[in-house]
Design an enzyme around this catalytic site. Structure first.
Site, PDB file in Angstrom:
ATOM      1  N   TYR A 126      81.784  62.786  65.262  1.00  0.00           N
ATOM      2  CA  TYR A 126      82.573  62.406  64.085  1.00  0.00           C
ATOM      3  C   TYR A 126      82.058  61.105  63.490  1.00  0.00           C
ATOM      4  CZ  TYR A 126      86.695  61.291  61.231  1.00  0.00           C
ATOM      5  OH  TYR A 126      87.543  60.977  60.190  1.00  0.00           O
ATOM      6  N   THR A 175      96.164  56.771  58.795  1.00  0.00           N
ATOM      7  CA  THR A 175      97.127  57.127  57.750  1.00  0.00           C
ATOM      8  C   THR A 175      98.128  58.122  58.324  1.00  0.00           C
ATOM      9  OG1 THR A 175      95.367  56.846  56.119  1.00  0.00           O
ATOM     10  CG2 THR A 175      97.339  57.981  55.388  1.00  0.00           C
TER      11      THR A 175
END
Length: 328
Positions: free
Chosen positions: A147, A177
């Site tokens: 990632y 978030t």
């Protein structure tokens, strides 16, 4: 005529909120997702609108969109460890081949493109808080490298298109978030804690809980991304909340919020899990006139209400998808 915006990863958590934002701002939204981790229920309320269309498509394949495209927002990627550890090859492909395809489309359409990068490009940081000038401390061959490096490559090829082809590009480095539409079982700390609370399970803290995170409510995040897209700044910008908290203290906040009496249990820290996360948002404040407005207390109440309204089936189900075909 309405401006037309292509949003990839549109059925995911952030992507679906971006669809709502651009519809509210009177854009025509072209949504694209291969639904590996996204869910159509996040955007089904938009299907009846003339200003919305959806393509079920994998952007690692050739991407074609008929007609003009004014803006592209590239949010197609697994974003949680539980996902990208299950589909490491697809994660690398969407960050490399997928990004290449979208940059080519942006060049063809003369469109401005915003790339969703991540605070994970900083790895386990040796600088705190993290500024955009920090190059990071990433283990390229560790399990999280699929990632982290996909996103770092994504930034590099985006800047290459900007410098060589003069393409209008924007790079958002997104910090943690949260908000409605997060997947309950995606492995990220907030849905994990809330899910455990609602199921009456003990809260799992990895390591000693002294690692820190900074949580930004989704409405604030989307506003920052929108302003970045419409700005004139091509270099990376941190979009996140600079209010830092330890995971252990956050677990205690969850217990208080949910009014439960769960215990906190400790498990070994995963490899390369970053010990500190706090964005320096000086650039966002100066360039975008943006900073988070919603407090963690207010945002968590909204998020908890969303998860409380899930069905028992959703609350207790575990995800057992066959990802083998996506790892080729």
């Amino acid at each position: 005529m309405k401006k037309r915006v292509l949003i990839t990863g549109a059925a995911g958590f952030l992507g679906s909120h971006l669809c709502d934002k651009f519809i509210a701002e009177d854009f025509h939204v072209i949504a694209m997702d291969n639904l590996i981790t996204g869910d159509l229920k996040n955007i089904e309320h938009l299907f009846k609108l003339e200003a919305f269309e959806f393509y079920h498509h994998d952007i690692t394949k050739f991407v074609h969109v008929p007609g003009k495209v004014d803006y592209i927002l590239h949010f197609a990627s697994p974003a949680s460890p539980i996902d990208y550890l299950k589909i490491p090859i697809q994660t690398l492909k969407v960050g490399s081949l997928g990004t290449h395809n979208l940059l080519g489309l942006a060049k063809e359409k003369n469109a401005r493109i915003l790339i969703a990068s991540t605070s994970e490009v900083y790895g386990d940081p040796l600088v705190h808080p993290q500024t955009e000038e920090y190059f990071g401390n990433v283990n390229t061959i560790g399990p999280r490298g699929v990632y982290d490096e996909a996103k770092r490559f994504q930034e590099s090829i985006t800047m290459a298109y900007h410098r060589f082809h003069g393409l209008e590009t924007r790079i958002a480095r997104i910090f943690n978030t949260y908000g409605p539409r997060m997947r309950l079982n995606d492995g990220r700390v907030i849905p994990a804690f809330i899910g455990q609370s609602l199921r009456g399970e003990d809260l799992t803290v990895f390591g000693d809980g002294m690692q820190t995170r900074s949580f930004c409510y989704v409405d604030d995040e989307v506003e920052g991304l929108y302003r970045l897209l419409l700005s004139d700044y091509p270099l990376p910008v941190n979009i996140g909340n600079p209010e830092e908290i330890t995971i252990l203290d956050f677990a205690k906040e969850i217990i208080k919020l949910t009014e439960t009496e769960q215990k906190i249990v400790f498990k070994p820290l995963p490899q390369d899990d970053p010990m500190q996360r706090e964005p320096d948002i000086s650039k966002a404040r100066k360039i975008l006139n943006w900073e988070p407005k919603i407090s963690r207390e207010e945002g968590m109440k909204k998020t908890f209400e969303y998860f409380k309204n899930l069905s028992k089936e959703e609350l207790f189900k575990s995800e057992h998808k066959d990802f083998s075909k996506h790892n080729r």
